[in-house]
Scaffold this motif. Structure first.
Motif, mmCIF file in Angstrom:
data_model
loop_
_atom_site.group_PDB
_atom_site.id
_atom_site.type_symbol
_atom_site.label_atom_id
_atom_site.label_comp_id
_atom_site.label_asym_id
_atom_site.label_seq_id
_atom_site.Cartn_x
_atom_site.Cartn_y
_atom_site.Cartn_z
ATOM 1 N N ARG A 1 26.397 59.223 -17.653
ATOM 2 C CA ARG A 1 25.723 60.323 -18.363
ATOM 3 C C ARG A 1 24.544 60.869 -17.578
ATOM 4 O O ARG A 1 24.331 62.075 -17.505
ATOM 5 C CB ARG A 1 25.265 59.851 -19.746
ATOM 6 C CG ARG A 1 26.441 59.700 -20.705
ATOM 7 C CD ARG A 1 26.036 59.264 -22.086
ATOM 8 N NE ARG A 1 25.013 60.117 -22.667
ATOM 9 C CZ ARG A 1 24.107 59.688 -23.531
ATOM 10 N NH1 ARG A 1 24.085 58.432 -23.911
ATOM 11 N NH2 ARG A 1 23.223 60.515 -24.032
ATOM 12 N N MET A 2 23.760 59.983 -16.962
ATOM 13 C CA MET A 2 22.606 60.426 -16.176
ATOM 14 C C MET A 2 23.054 61.251 -14.970
ATOM 15 O O MET A 2 22.440 62.278 -14.642
ATOM 16 C CB MET A 2 21.778 59.214 -15.718
ATOM 17 C CG MET A 2 21.038 58.543 -16.855
ATOM 18 S SD MET A 2 20.325 56.941 -16.410
ATOM 19 C CE MET A 2 19.099 57.414 -15.225
ATOM 20 N N ALA A 3 24.119 60.835 -14.300
ATOM 21 C CA ALA A 3 24.630 61.597 -13.154
ATOM 22 C C ALA A 3 25.070 62.987 -13.590
ATOM 23 O O ALA A 3 24.816 63.974 -12.896
ATOM 24 C CB ALA A 3 25.793 60.848 -12.497
ATOM 25 N N GLU A 4 25.700 63.086 -14.759
ATOM 26 C CA GLU A 4 26.115 64.397 -15.281
ATOM 27 C C GLU A 4 24.901 65.259 -15.614
ATOM 28 O O GLU A 4 24.850 66.437 -15.274
ATOM 29 C CB GLU A 4 26.986 64.212 -16.526
ATOM 30 C CG GLU A 4 28.356 63.657 -16.241
ATOM 31 C CD GLU A 4 29.115 63.288 -17.511
ATOM 32 O OE1 GLU A 4 28.545 63.353 -18.624
ATOM 33 O OE2 GLU A 4 30.296 62.922 -17.380
ATOM 34 N N ILE A 5 23.923 64.680 -16.283
ATOM 35 C CA ILE A 5 22.731 65.424 -16.692
ATOM 36 C C ILE A 5 21.960 65.941 -15.479
ATOM 37 O O ILE A 5 21.558 67.097 -15.425
ATOM 38 C CB ILE A 5 21.811 64.555 -17.580
ATOM 39 C CG1 ILE A 5 22.477 64.326 -18.935
ATOM 40 C CG2 ILE A 5 20.437 65.194 -17.750
ATOM 41 C CD1 ILE A 5 21.815 63.253 -19.789
ATOM 42 N N TYR A 6 21.755 65.060 -14.477
ATOM 43 C CA TYR A 6 20.977 65.440 -13.305
ATOM 44 C C TYR A 6 21.799 66.198 -12.273
ATOM 45 O O TYR A 6 21.258 66.684 -11.285
ATOM 46 C CB TYR A 6 20.334 64.212 -12.662
ATOM 47 C CG TYR A 6 19.270 63.587 -13.531
ATOM 48 C CD1 TYR A 6 18.148 64.306 -13.909
ATOM 49 C CD2 TYR A 6 19.387 62.283 -13.977
ATOM 50 C CE1 TYR A 6 17.172 63.746 -14.710
ATOM 51 C CE2 TYR A 6 18.408 61.706 -14.775
ATOM 52 C CZ TYR A 6 17.302 62.451 -15.128
ATOM 53 O OH TYR A 6 16.343 61.890 -15.923
ATOM 54 N N GLY A 7 23.119 66.284 -12.474
ATOM 55 C CA GLY A 7 23.976 67.023 -11.552
ATOM 56 C C GLY A 7 24.020 66.416 -10.165
ATOM 57 O O GLY A 7 24.026 67.123 -9.167
ATOM 58 N N CYS A 8 24.055 65.097 -10.083
ATOM 59 C CA CYS A 8 24.102 64.442 -8.779
ATOM 60 C C CYS A 8 25.333 63.549 -8.684
ATOM 61 O O CYS A 8 26.020 63.317 -9.668
ATOM 62 C CB CYS A 8 22.834 63.649 -8.522
ATOM 63 S SG CYS A 8 22.625 62.270 -9.632
ATOM 64 N N ASP A 9 25.594 63.053 -7.480
ATOM 65 C CA ASP A 9 26.724 62.163 -7.260
ATOM 66 C C ASP A 9 26.505 60.849 -7.991
ATOM 67 O O ASP A 9 25.396 60.317 -7.999
ATOM 68 C CB ASP A 9 26.891 61.853 -5.775
ATOM 69 C CG ASP A 9 27.290 63.062 -4.976
ATOM 70 O OD1 ASP A 9 26.932 63.083 -3.790
ATOM 71 O OD2 ASP A 9 27.950 63.955 -5.511
ATOM 72 N N LEU A 10 27.552 60.337 -8.569
ATOM 73 C CA LEU A 10 27.478 59.066 -9.271
ATOM 74 C C LEU A 10 27.056 57.943 -8.327
ATOM 75 O O LEU A 10 26.297 57.056 -8.706
ATOM 76 C CB LEU A 10 28.836 58.740 -9.895
ATOM 77 C CG LEU A 10 28.949 57.449 -10.685
ATOM 78 C CD1 LEU A 10 27.975 57.455 -11.841
ATOM 79 C CD2 LEU A 10 30.360 57.260 -11.182
ATOM 80 N N TYR A 11 27.481 58.012 -7.060
ATOM 81 C CA TYR A 11 27.157 56.924 -6.144
ATOM 82 C C TYR A 11 25.647 56.759 -5.944
ATOM 83 O O TYR A 11 25.168 55.674 -5.662
ATOM 84 C CB TYR A 11 27.878 57.092 -4.805
ATOM 85 C CG TYR A 11 27.054 57.720 -3.736
ATOM 86 C CD1 TYR A 11 26.298 56.932 -2.875
ATOM 87 C CD2 TYR A 11 26.998 59.095 -3.592
ATOM 88 C CE1 TYR A 11 25.517 57.505 -1.905
ATOM 89 C CE2 TYR A 11 26.215 59.662 -2.624
ATOM 90 C CZ TYR A 11 25.489 58.868 -1.779
ATOM 91 O OH TYR A 11 24.721 59.442 -0.830
ATOM 92 N N ALA A 12 24.885 57.823 -6.112
ATOM 93 C CA ALA A 12 23.430 57.734 -5.927
ATOM 94 C C ALA A 12 22.816 56.739 -6.908
ATOM 95 O O ALA A 12 21.850 56.063 -6.593
ATOM 96 C CB ALA A 12 22.786 59.100 -6.100
ATOM 97 N N PHE A 13 23.397 56.644 -8.101
ATOM 98 C CA PHE A 13 22.899 55.688 -9.085
ATOM 99 C C PHE A 13 23.417 54.280 -8.822
ATOM 100 O O PHE A 13 22.839 53.313 -9.277
ATOM 101 C CB PHE A 13 23.308 56.116 -10.498
ATOM 102 C CG PHE A 13 22.507 57.272 -11.013
ATOM 103 C CD1 PHE A 13 23.004 58.562 -10.949
ATOM 104 C CD2 PHE A 13 21.257 57.069 -11.559
ATOM 105 C CE1 PHE A 13 22.263 59.624 -11.416
ATOM 106 C CE2 PHE A 13 20.513 58.131 -12.032
ATOM 107 C CZ PHE A 13 21.017 59.417 -11.951
ATOM 108 N N LEU A 14 24.518 54.184 -8.085
ATOM 109 C CA LEU A 14 25.139 52.883 -7.874
ATOM 110 C C LEU A 14 24.661 52.198 -6.606
ATOM 111 O O LEU A 14 24.911 51.021 -6.411
ATOM 112 C CB LEU A 14 26.666 53.035 -7.829
ATOM 113 C CG LEU A 14 27.278 53.591 -9.104
ATOM 114 C CD1 LEU A 14 28.767 53.784 -8.923
ATOM 115 C CD2 LEU A 14 26.990 52.689 -10.283
#
Length: 125
Positions: free
Chosen positions: A23-36
């Motif tokens: 959800r955070m990746a969608e909200i911030y419009g960034c790649d999911l890998y950045a959070f992982l």
């Protein structure tokens, strides 16, 4: 999500659940890998993979595609390498680069992954 919870995530004091990460990746419009990616003292660390066009000296094709690998720490590129000549198939190399980025493949495992993805490649790094 509360402001306090978000601050804990940012400081590395807490880890979000996977559904929250998505959800955070969608909200911030960034790649999911950045959070992982793992957190380090300098900020986020991870790998970016991108297909690159490389001029070929082979008479049967004018160009082949390779992969560009960047190691990122925060916003800085700290290491860079190019693996040339994987395939003349642009889409196959593009899919491979996306997969490597999604999986955050350690570059040390690239030779094994290249042999699996491009078995017709004569040379691998």
């Amino acid at each position: 999500m509360s402001t306090r919870t978000l601050q804990k995530y940012e400081r590395g004091k807490a880890q979000p659940r996977f559904d929250m990460v998505v959800r955070m990746a969608e909200i911030y419009g960034c790649d999911l890998y950045a959070f992982l990616c793992s957190r380090r003292a300098g900020g986020m660390t991870g790998y970016r993979y991108a297909p690159v066009r490389v001029r070929s000296f082979r008479p049967d094709c004018s160009c082949v595609y390779g992969i560009l690998v960047r190691k990122l720490e925060g916003e800085r590129t700290v290491a860079l390498t190019v693996i040339p000549g994987l395939s003349p198939d642009k889409e196959a190399v593009h899919r491979f680069a996306e997969w490597c980025g999604r999986e955050q493949l350690d570059p040390a495992r690239l030779p094994e992954a290249i042999r699996a993805a491009f078995p017709d490649t004569v040379k691998t790094p």
